[in-house]
Design a protein around this motif. Structure first.
Motif, PDB file in Angstrom:
ATOM      1  N   GLY A  45      -4.216 -56.919  27.502  1.00 20.25           N
ATOM      2  CA  GLY A  45      -4.063 -55.584  28.055  1.00 20.25           C
ATOM      3  C   GLY A  45      -2.869 -54.861  27.485  1.00 20.25           C
ATOM      4  O   GLY A  45      -2.281 -55.282  26.480  1.00 20.25           O
ATOM      5  N   LEU A  46      -2.500 -53.771  28.139  1.00 20.12           N
ATOM      6  CA  LEU A  46      -1.373 -52.972  27.684  1.00 20.12           C
ATOM      7  C   LEU A  46      -0.042 -53.641  27.991  1.00 20.12           C
ATOM      8  O   LEU A  46       0.989 -53.290  27.397  1.00 20.12           O
ATOM      9  CB  LEU A  46      -1.428 -51.593  28.362  1.00 20.12           C
ATOM     10  CG  LEU A  46      -2.669 -50.748  28.048  1.00 20.12           C
ATOM     11  CD1 LEU A  46      -2.644 -49.466  28.873  1.00 20.12           C
ATOM     12  CD2 LEU A  46      -2.750 -50.433  26.566  1.00 20.12           C
ATOM     13  N   PRO A 136       1.861 -46.662  39.843  1.00 21.05           N
ATOM     14  CA  PRO A 136       0.509 -46.547  40.401  1.00 21.05           C
ATOM     15  C   PRO A 136       0.445 -47.142  41.803  1.00 21.05           C
ATOM     16  O   PRO A 136       1.069 -48.168  42.080  1.00 21.05           O
ATOM     17  CB  PRO A 136      -0.361 -47.345  39.421  1.00 21.05           C
ATOM     18  CG  PRO A 136       0.582 -48.242  38.702  1.00 21.05           C
ATOM     19  CD  PRO A 136       1.903 -47.543  38.660  1.00 21.05           C
ATOM     20  N   LEU A 153      -4.553 -44.316  43.515  1.00 20.08           N
ATOM     21  CA  LEU A 153      -5.727 -44.580  42.686  1.00 20.08           C
ATOM     22  C   LEU A 153      -6.994 -44.672  43.517  1.00 20.08           C
ATOM     23  O   LEU A 153      -8.049 -44.144  43.144  1.00 20.08           O
ATOM     24  CB  LEU A 153      -5.540 -45.902  41.920  1.00 20.08           C
ATOM     25  CG  LEU A 153      -4.424 -45.971  40.884  1.00 20.08           C
ATOM     26  CD1 LEU A 153      -4.302 -47.393  40.349  1.00 20.08           C
ATOM     27  CD2 LEU A 153      -4.697 -44.990  39.745  1.00 20.08           C
ATOM     28  N   THR A 301      -5.782 -54.653  37.176  1.00 17.80           N
ATOM     29  CA  THR A 301      -6.727 -54.185  36.162  1.00 17.80           C
ATOM     30  C   THR A 301      -6.334 -52.812  35.627  1.00 17.80           C
ATOM     31  O   THR A 301      -6.565 -52.502  34.458  1.00 17.80           O
ATOM     32  CB  THR A 301      -8.164 -54.133  36.714  1.00 17.80           C
ATOM     33  OG1 THR A 301      -8.224 -53.251  37.840  1.00 17.80           O
ATOM     34  CG2 THR A 301      -8.642 -55.511  37.123  1.00 17.80           C
ATOM     35  N   TYR A 302      -5.733 -51.989  36.490  1.00 17.43           N
ATOM     36  CA  TYR A 302      -5.285 -50.680  36.028  1.00 17.43           C
ATOM     37  C   TYR A 302      -4.112 -50.832  35.054  1.00 17.43           C
ATOM     38  O   TYR A 302      -4.082 -50.186  33.998  1.00 17.43           O
ATOM     39  CB  TYR A 302      -4.873 -49.806  37.209  1.00 17.43           C
ATOM     40  CG  TYR A 302      -4.384 -48.437  36.778  1.00 17.43           C
ATOM     41  CD1 TYR A 302      -5.295 -47.444  36.428  1.00 17.43           C
ATOM     42  CD2 TYR A 302      -3.028 -48.165  36.677  1.00 17.43           C
ATOM     43  CE1 TYR A 302      -4.856 -46.197  36.010  1.00 17.43           C
ATOM     44  CE2 TYR A 302      -2.573 -46.920  36.257  1.00 17.43           C
ATOM     45  CZ  TYR A 302      -3.498 -45.941  35.919  1.00 17.43           C
ATOM     46  OH  TYR A 302      -3.058 -44.709  35.480  1.00 17.43           O
ATOM     47  N   LEU A 303      -3.158 -51.669  35.402  1.00 14.75           N
ATOM     48  CA  LEU A 303      -1.990 -51.855  34.539  1.00 14.75           C
ATOM     49  C   LEU A 303      -2.374 -52.516  33.212  1.00 14.75           C
ATOM     50  O   LEU A 303      -1.826 -52.180  32.163  1.00 14.75           O
ATOM     51  CB  LEU A 303      -0.937 -52.695  35.262  1.00 14.75           C
ATOM     52  CG  LEU A 303      -0.260 -52.001  36.447  1.00 14.75           C
ATOM     53  CD1 LEU A 303       0.416 -53.020  37.351  1.00 14.75           C
ATOM     54  CD2 LEU A 303       0.742 -50.959  35.954  1.00 14.75           C
ATOM     55  N   TRP A 305      -5.710 -52.705  31.816  1.00 14.55           N
ATOM     56  CA  TRP A 305      -6.805 -52.106  31.059  1.00 14.55           C
ATOM     57  C   TRP A 305      -7.143 -50.666  31.458  1.00 14.55           C
ATOM     58  O   TRP A 305      -8.126 -50.112  30.983  1.00 14.55           O
ATOM     59  CB  TRP A 305      -8.062 -52.967  31.225  1.00 14.55           C
ATOM     60  CG  TRP A 305      -7.836 -54.401  30.885  1.00 14.55           C
ATOM     61  CD1 TRP A 305      -7.334 -54.903  29.722  1.00 14.55           C
ATOM     62  CD2 TRP A 305      -8.098 -55.526  31.730  1.00 14.55           C
ATOM     63  NE1 TRP A 305      -7.276 -56.273  29.776  1.00 14.55           N
ATOM     64  CE2 TRP A 305      -7.736 -56.693  31.004  1.00 14.55           C
ATOM     65  CE3 TRP A 305      -8.606 -55.682  33.018  1.00 14.55           C
ATOM     66  CZ2 TRP A 305      -7.868 -57.974  31.524  1.00 14.55           C
ATOM     67  CZ3 TRP A 305      -8.736 -56.957  33.536  1.00 14.55           C
ATOM     68  CH2 TRP A 305      -8.369 -58.093  32.797  1.00 14.55           C
ATOM     69  N   ARG A 306      -6.336 -50.071  32.364  1.00 19.16           N
ATOM     70  CA  ARG A 306      -6.601 -48.723  32.877  1.00 19.16           C
ATOM     71  C   ARG A 306      -8.002 -48.640  33.486  1.00 19.16           C
ATOM     72  O   ARG A 306      -8.723 -47.666  33.315  1.00 19.16           O
ATOM     73  CB  ARG A 306      -6.427 -47.672  31.776  1.00 19.16           C
ATOM     74  CG  ARG A 306      -4.986 -47.465  31.326  1.00 19.16           C
ATOM     75  CD  ARG A 306      -4.090 -47.010  32.478  1.00 19.16           C
ATOM     76  NE  ARG A 306      -2.733 -46.707  32.041  1.00 19.16           N
ATOM     77  CZ  ARG A 306      -1.708 -47.558  32.096  1.00 19.16           C
ATOM     78  NH1 ARG A 306      -1.901 -48.804  32.556  1.00 19.16           N
ATOM     79  NH2 ARG A 306      -0.510 -47.205  31.693  1.00 19.16           N
ATOM     80  N   LEU A 307      -8.340 -49.655  34.258  1.00 20.41           N
ATOM     81  CA  LEU A 307      -9.609 -49.707  34.973  1.00 20.41           C
ATOM     82  C   LEU A 307      -9.344 -49.693  36.478  1.00 20.41           C
ATOM     83  O   LEU A 307      -8.555 -50.495  36.983  1.00 20.41           O
ATOM     84  CB  LEU A 307     -10.385 -50.979  34.620  1.00 20.41           C
ATOM     85  CG  LEU A 307     -10.868 -51.114  33.168  1.00 20.41           C
ATOM     86  CD1 LEU A 307     -11.479 -52.496  32.945  1.00 20.41           C
ATOM     87  CD2 LEU A 307     -11.888 -50.031  32.847  1.00 20.41           C
ATOM     88  N   SER A 308     -10.006 -48.762  37.185  1.00 20.29           N
ATOM     89  CA  SER A 308      -9.875 -48.699  38.641  1.00 20.29           C
ATOM     90  C   SER A 308     -11.082 -47.963  39.202  1.00 20.29           C
ATOM     91  O   SER A 308     -11.736 -47.198  38.486  1.00 20.29           O
ATOM     92  CB  SER A 308      -8.586 -47.976  39.048  1.00 20.29           C
ATOM     93  OG  SER A 308      -8.619 -46.620  38.641  1.00 20.29           O
TER      94      SER A 308
END
Length: 337
Positions: A45-46, A136, A153, A301-303, A305-308
């Protein structure tokens, strides 16, 4: 329609907790088996997941059996995702103390915050400040009507008004037309909303009774007093499981087992056993393990892969009755319900 453009009815119809949960749990499982090549690349991920720190400030107090269930959900998410999650709550339900916990969570400068919002006026500005700082945020358990305006989010939790309406309707079908609703934390928006739903769902006489939820003896005494002062009451709903346990004792002490039907919001082992043996008609399970679990997983998952999720996701109401109590009791023994 609420202020965010999603109606409570639509919220219930989304099935969001199931859909979001399946997707996020699937993501959490990826890479657990130590795959190689493209799968390992895809899991990157990031940020490094081991460096992710999540603060979880809440209003949950130690005497509430749901607190341990929420902690279990947070800890399971931390293990599954390989991140650090710190669950925090006050010793007593005291808004200034809860504010200090929220302030400390923001000051710690975590990578993400998952929080309850029992008082939007007192705690909303702190959440907004966190979001403005680039942290976030996910809200859970309390805060459905405010999560979007505060920049969170998403939201995981129960639609409290609809849960109350359905509880009132179920009590009415059982012949209850004079209902006492026991409120153990006055001023807590979630509990007030539950009461309003019960009132509107029953269609009969509904009276809210305030008790001191921090003291079991005071709770029981308050319920006994309410039973003496309301001899025509034939039903009772408690807004938390610890109160339900005291209500059973109070009803027995008053000799009203045959004339007062009892139900409750939220569950505990004694409550589940009482549902199984018929002393409590039903208990509403808002699946608090899932609320904290999904909140932490969503932030991870947001941190990474930016998935939410793109909307709020309901986790309740789920009704526990005599028919399904046995399997829920088994899972409760594992700290999941």
């Amino acid at each position: 329609m609420n202020a965010k453009g999603i109606s409570r009815r639509d919220f219930l119809k989304i099935g969001g907790a199931g859909a979001a949960g399946a997707a996020l749990l699937g993501l959490a499982g990826c890479g657990q088996g130590g795959g190689q090549g493209e799968e390992e690349e895809g899991a990157r991920g990031l940020v490094e997941r081991g460096s992710i720190r999540i603060e979880m400030p809440t209003h949950m107090i130690p005497p509430d059996p749901n607190t341990a269930i929420m902690q279990n959900g947070a800890e399971q998410a931390a293990r599954d995702m390989g991140v650090d999650v710190q669950f925090r709550g006050p010793d007593n339900f005291d808004i200034p103390e809860i504010q200090r916990i929220f302030e400390a969570a923001v000051a710690a400068e975590p990578d993400g915050i998952a929080a309850t919002l029992p008082d939007a006026d007192a705690l909303g500005p702190i959440i907004r400040r966190a979001v403005d700082k680039g942290i976030p945020v996910v809200l859970f358990n309390a805060g459905l009507d405010h999560y979007k305006e505060l920049g969170a989010l998403t939201y995981y939790g129960q639609t409290e008004y609809e849960a109350g309406v359905e509880a009132g309707k179920r009590m009415s079908r059982e012949g209850v037309d004079n209902l006492l609703v026991i409120n153990h934390q006055q001023g807590q928006l979630t509990l007030e909303t539950r009461y309003e739903g019960c009132r509107d769902g029953l269609g009969g006489t509904v009276k809210q009774i305030a008790v001191d939820g921090s003291d079991p003896t005071a709770t029981r005494n308050g319920i006994e007093t309410a039973l003496r002062q309301n001899p025509d009451a034939n039903g009772m709903i408690t807004l938390g499981p610890g109160v339900a346990e005291q209500a059973m004792r109070a009803i027995k002490a008053a000799g009203r087992q045959d004339s007062v039907k009892l139900a409750t919001f939220d569950i505990s082992k004694p409550v589940l056993q009482a549902v199984q043996n018929g002393r409590i008609l039903f208990a509403i399970d808002q699946q608090m393990f899932l609320q904290t679990y999904l909140s932490a997983v969503t932030l991870a998952t947001y941190l990474l892969w930016r998935l939410s999720p793109v909307s709020a996701a309901p986790t309740g109401p789920s009704f526990v009755t005599e028919e399904n109590a046995e399997e829920i009791i088994e899972l409760a023994g594992r700290g999941i319900h």
